[in-house]
Write a protein that holds these residues in place. Structure first.
Motif, PDB file in Angstrom:
ATOM      1  N   ILE A   1       0.827  -1.222   0.000  1.00 28.58           N
ATOM      2  CA  ILE A   1       0.000   0.000   0.000  1.00 28.58           C
ATOM      3  C   ILE A   1       0.852   1.260   0.000  1.00 28.58           C
ATOM      4  CG2 ILE A   1      -2.032  -1.086   1.010  1.00 28.58           C
ATOM      5  CD1 ILE A   1      -1.284   0.284   3.664  1.00 28.58           C
ATOM      6  N   SER A   2       2.038   1.199   0.574  1.00 30.79           N
ATOM      7  CA  SER A   2       2.889   2.394   0.579  1.00 30.79           C
ATOM      8  C   SER A   2       3.434   2.695  -0.820  1.00 30.79           C
ATOM      9  CB  SER A   2       4.035   2.258   1.585  1.00 30.79           C
ATOM     10  OG  SER A   2       4.930   1.245   1.205  1.00 30.79           O
ATOM     11  N   GLN A   3       3.509   1.690  -1.679  1.00 28.82           N
ATOM     12  CA  GLN A   3       3.952   1.899  -3.059  1.00 28.82           C
ATOM     13  C   GLN A   3       2.805   2.351  -3.966  1.00 28.82           C
ATOM     14  OE1 GLN A   3       5.981  -1.648  -4.367  1.00 28.82           O
ATOM     15  NE2 GLN A   3       7.427  -1.564  -2.679  1.00 28.82           N
ATOM     16  N   ARG A   4       1.561   2.154  -3.499  1.00 26.43           N
ATOM     17  CA  ARG A   4       0.383   2.536  -4.289  1.00 26.43           C
ATOM     18  C   ARG A   4      -0.646   3.209  -3.382  1.00 26.43           C
ATOM     19  NH1 ARG A   4      -1.227  -3.012  -7.370  1.00 26.43           N
ATOM     20  NH2 ARG A   4      -0.876  -4.102  -5.428  1.00 26.43           N
ATOM     21  N   PRO A   5      -0.269   4.303  -2.709  1.00 27.78           N
ATOM     22  CA  PRO A   5      -1.159   4.882  -1.694  1.00 27.78           C
ATOM     23  C   PRO A   5      -2.419   5.539  -2.249  1.00 27.78           C
ATOM     24  CG  PRO A   5       0.706   6.328  -2.045  1.00 27.78           C
ATOM     25  CD  PRO A   5       0.968   5.065  -2.835  1.00 27.78           C
ATOM     26  N   ASN A   6      -2.428   5.890  -3.528  1.00 24.14           N
ATOM     27  CA  ASN A   6      -3.557   6.639  -4.086  1.00 24.14           C
ATOM     28  C   ASN A   6      -4.506   5.800  -4.933  1.00 24.14           C
ATOM     29  OD1 ASN A   6      -2.618   9.083  -2.940  1.00 24.14           O
ATOM     30  ND2 ASN A   6      -1.083   9.174  -4.551  1.00 24.14           N
ATOM     31  N   ILE A   7      -4.182   4.513  -5.111  1.00 28.72           N
ATOM     32  CA  ILE A   7      -5.101   3.602  -5.801  1.00 28.72           C
ATOM     33  C   ILE A   7      -5.297   2.391  -4.902  1.00 28.72           C
ATOM     34  CG2 ILE A   7      -4.324   4.355  -8.089  1.00 28.72           C
ATOM     35  CD1 ILE A   7      -2.947   1.548  -8.345  1.00 28.72           C
ATOM     36  N   GLU A   8      -6.286   1.599  -5.228  1.00 27.89           N
ATOM     37  CA  GLU A   8      -6.499   0.381  -4.452  1.00 27.89           C
ATOM     38  C   GLU A   8      -5.365  -0.593  -4.756  1.00 27.89           C
ATOM     39  OE1 GLU A   8     -10.406  -1.387  -4.564  1.00 27.89           O
ATOM     40  OE2 GLU A   8     -11.312   0.385  -3.670  1.00 27.89           O
ATOM     41  N   ALA A   9      -4.487  -0.769  -3.770  1.00 33.55           N
ATOM     42  CA  ALA A   9      -3.465  -1.807  -3.868  1.00 33.55           C
ATOM     43  C   ALA A   9      -4.195  -3.141  -3.738  1.00 33.55           C
ATOM     44  CB  ALA A   9      -2.434  -1.642  -2.762  1.00 33.55           C
ATOM     45  N   CYS A  10      -3.752  -4.144  -4.466  1.00 31.48           N
ATOM     46  CA  CYS A  10      -4.484  -5.398  -4.446  1.00 31.48           C
ATOM     47  C   CYS A  10      -3.561  -6.568  -4.729  1.00 31.48           C
ATOM     48  CB  CYS A  10      -5.625  -5.372  -5.459  1.00 31.48           C
ATOM     49  SG  CYS A  10      -5.113  -5.018  -7.156  1.00 31.48           S
ATOM     50  N   GLY A  11      -4.019  -7.745  -4.354  1.00 32.08           N
ATOM     51  CA  GLY A  11      -3.264  -8.955  -4.591  1.00 32.08           C
ATOM     52  C   GLY A  11      -4.001 -10.155  -4.034  1.00 32.08           C
ATOM     53  N   VAL A  12      -3.296 -11.268  -3.992  1.00 38.15           N
ATOM     54  CA  VAL A  12      -3.900 -12.505  -3.515  1.00 38.15           C
ATOM     55  C   VAL A  12      -3.283 -12.917  -2.187  1.00 38.15           C
ATOM     56  CG1 VAL A  12      -4.629 -13.335  -5.784  1.00 38.15           C
ATOM     57  CG2 VAL A  12      -2.351 -13.915  -4.931  1.00 38.15           C
ATOM     58  N   LEU A  13      -4.055 -13.703  -1.467  1.00 38.71           N
ATOM     59  CA  LEU A  13      -3.628 -14.295  -0.203  1.00 38.71           C
ATOM     60  C   LEU A  13      -3.224 -15.732  -0.504  1.00 38.71           C
ATOM     61  CD1 LEU A  13      -6.711 -13.120   1.918  1.00 38.71           C
ATOM     62  CD2 LEU A  13      -4.490 -11.960   1.685  1.00 38.71           C
ATOM     63  N   LEU A  14      -2.042 -16.111  -0.070  1.00 38.49           N
ATOM     64  CA  LEU A  14      -1.539 -17.463  -0.311  1.00 38.49           C
ATOM     65  C   LEU A  14      -1.481 -18.225   1.001  1.00 38.49           C
ATOM     66  CD1 LEU A  14       1.414 -16.540  -2.698  1.00 38.49           C
ATOM     67  CD2 LEU A  14      -0.861 -17.350  -3.355  1.00 38.49           C
ATOM     68  N   GLY A  15      -1.869 -19.469   0.974  1.00 34.39           N
ATOM     69  CA  GLY A  15      -1.845 -20.298   2.172  1.00 34.39           C
ATOM     70  C   GLY A  15      -2.688 -21.534   1.955  1.00 34.39           C
ATOM     71  N   GLU A  16      -3.474 -21.864   2.999  1.00 36.92           N
ATOM     72  CA  GLU A  16      -4.329 -23.044   2.891  1.00 36.92           C
ATOM     73  C   GLU A  16      -5.606 -22.836   3.686  1.00 36.92           C
ATOM     74  OE1 GLU A  16      -2.177 -26.386   4.483  1.00 36.92           O
ATOM     75  OE2 GLU A  16      -2.536 -25.780   6.539  1.00 36.92           O
ATOM     76  N   ILE A  17      -6.627 -23.572   3.292  1.00 39.58           N
ATOM     77  CA  ILE A  17      -7.888 -23.617   4.023  1.00 39.58           C
ATOM     78  C   ILE A  17      -7.909 -24.951   4.749  1.00 39.58           C
ATOM     79  CG2 ILE A  17     -10.399 -23.588   3.852  1.00 39.58           C
ATOM     80  CD1 ILE A  17     -10.054 -21.991   1.226  1.00 39.58           C
ATOM     81  N   ASP A  18      -8.077 -24.914   6.075  1.00 40.46           N
ATOM     82  CA  ASP A  18      -8.027 -26.166   6.841  1.00 40.46           C
ATOM     83  C   ASP A  18      -9.339 -26.944   6.719  1.00 40.46           C
ATOM     84  OD1 ASP A  18      -9.850 -25.174   8.781  1.00 40.46           O
ATOM     85  OD2 ASP A  18      -8.254 -24.590  10.172  1.00 40.46           O
ATOM     86  N   ALA A  19      -9.383 -28.115   7.331  1.00 41.23           N
ATOM     87  CA  ALA A  19     -10.534 -29.010   7.225  1.00 41.23           C
ATOM     88  C   ALA A  19     -11.806 -28.386   7.794  1.00 41.23           C
ATOM     89  CB  ALA A  19     -10.235 -30.330   7.935  1.00 41.23           C
ATOM     90  N   ASP A  20     -11.668 -27.423   8.715  1.00 40.40           N
ATOM     91  CA  ASP A  20     -12.833 -26.757   9.294  1.00 40.40           C
ATOM     92  C   ASP A  20     -13.290 -25.556   8.473  1.00 40.40           C
ATOM     93  OD1 ASP A  20     -12.956 -28.530  11.475  1.00 40.40           O
ATOM     94  OD2 ASP A  20     -11.431 -27.373  12.550  1.00 40.40           O
ATOM     95  N   GLY A  21     -12.505 -25.187   7.452  1.00 39.57           N
ATOM     96  CA  GLY A  21     -12.872 -24.063   6.608  1.00 39.57           C
ATOM     97  C   GLY A  21     -12.210 -22.747   6.971  1.00 39.57           C
ATOM     98  N   ASN A  22     -11.267 -22.768   7.926  1.00 36.63           N
ATOM     99  CA  ASN A  22     -10.534 -21.558   8.304  1.00 36.63           C
ATOM    100  C   ASN A  22      -9.439 -21.268   7.280  1.00 36.63           C
ATOM    101  OD1 ASN A  22     -11.832 -21.172  10.960  1.00 36.63           O
ATOM    102  ND2 ASN A  22     -10.839 -23.122  11.420  1.00 36.63           N
ATOM    103  N   TRP A  23      -9.189 -19.985   7.064  1.00 40.56           N
ATOM    104  CA  TRP A  23      -8.172 -19.553   6.104  1.00 40.56           C
ATOM    105  C   TRP A  23      -6.876 -19.273   6.857  1.00 40.56           C
ATOM    106  CZ3 TRP A  23     -13.178 -18.003   6.408  1.00 40.56           C
ATOM    107  CH2 TRP A  23     -13.991 -18.242   5.299  1.00 40.56           C
TER     108      TRP A  23
END
Length: 161
Positions: free
Chosen positions: A23-45
């Motif tokens: 966000i500090s590199q793009r303070p005047n537009i919506e900074a955006c991207g993806v979240l990387l990881g896993e969703i567990d068996a209960d559905g938590n991210w």
């Protein structure tokens, strides 16, 4: 208590710094991207890291990914995209109507189980300096649009390791 109210999104503390960097590199537009990881068996991210993507709209109130860039990210990190993040540089403290429509479309119509994080601004020079190189957890809000329960705020748990 239903199963939806017990779900959460776990975010590594180091990820707050990477969100700040974006966000500090793009303070005047919506900074955006993806979240990387896993969703567990209960559905938590469980978010291990973020991966910034270009906002092709270059807008302070809207973001859009380039489809080829999103596909390339999926190929680089197969089965690891578990959500999306974007900033609200104008300081709007919740999901916009467009955000809500996109969450419903992706989560329900396309059956993609992503979580959505919004980082609330503003991101002027004084605010960025006060952040001291890290997004405050109080600046984050997470959502998911459930089939039977609609749009819900998901609690965020910050993990130190």
């Amino acid at each position: 208590m239903d199963k939806y109210s017990s779900l959460y999104l776990a975010l590594k503390k180091e990820t707050l710094s990477t969100l700040f960097e974006d966000i500090s590199q793009r303070p005047n537009i919506e900074a955006c991207g993806v979240l990387l990881g896993e969703i567990d068996a209960d559905g938590n991210w469980h978010v291990d890291r973020t991966y910034p993507l270009q906002n092709t709209a270059a807008s302070p109130v809207y973001f859009e990914f380039a489809p080829d860039e999103l596909l390339q990210t999926e190929l680089l990190y197969p089965d690891q995209i578990i959500g999306v993040y974007h900033s609200h540089p104008t300081g709007f403290p919740m999901a916009s109507a467009t955000d809500c429509e996109n969450m419903q479309r992706v989560n329900q119509d396309q059956h993609i189980p992503w979580a959505w994080i919004i980082i609330k601004g503003p991101f002027d020079e004084a605010s960025l300096h006060a952040m001291n190189g890290e997004v405050s957890p109080t600046s984050l809000i997470a959502y998911h649009h459930f089939e039977n329960n609609g749009l819900n705020i998901i609690p965020i748990a910050i993990q130190t390791s």
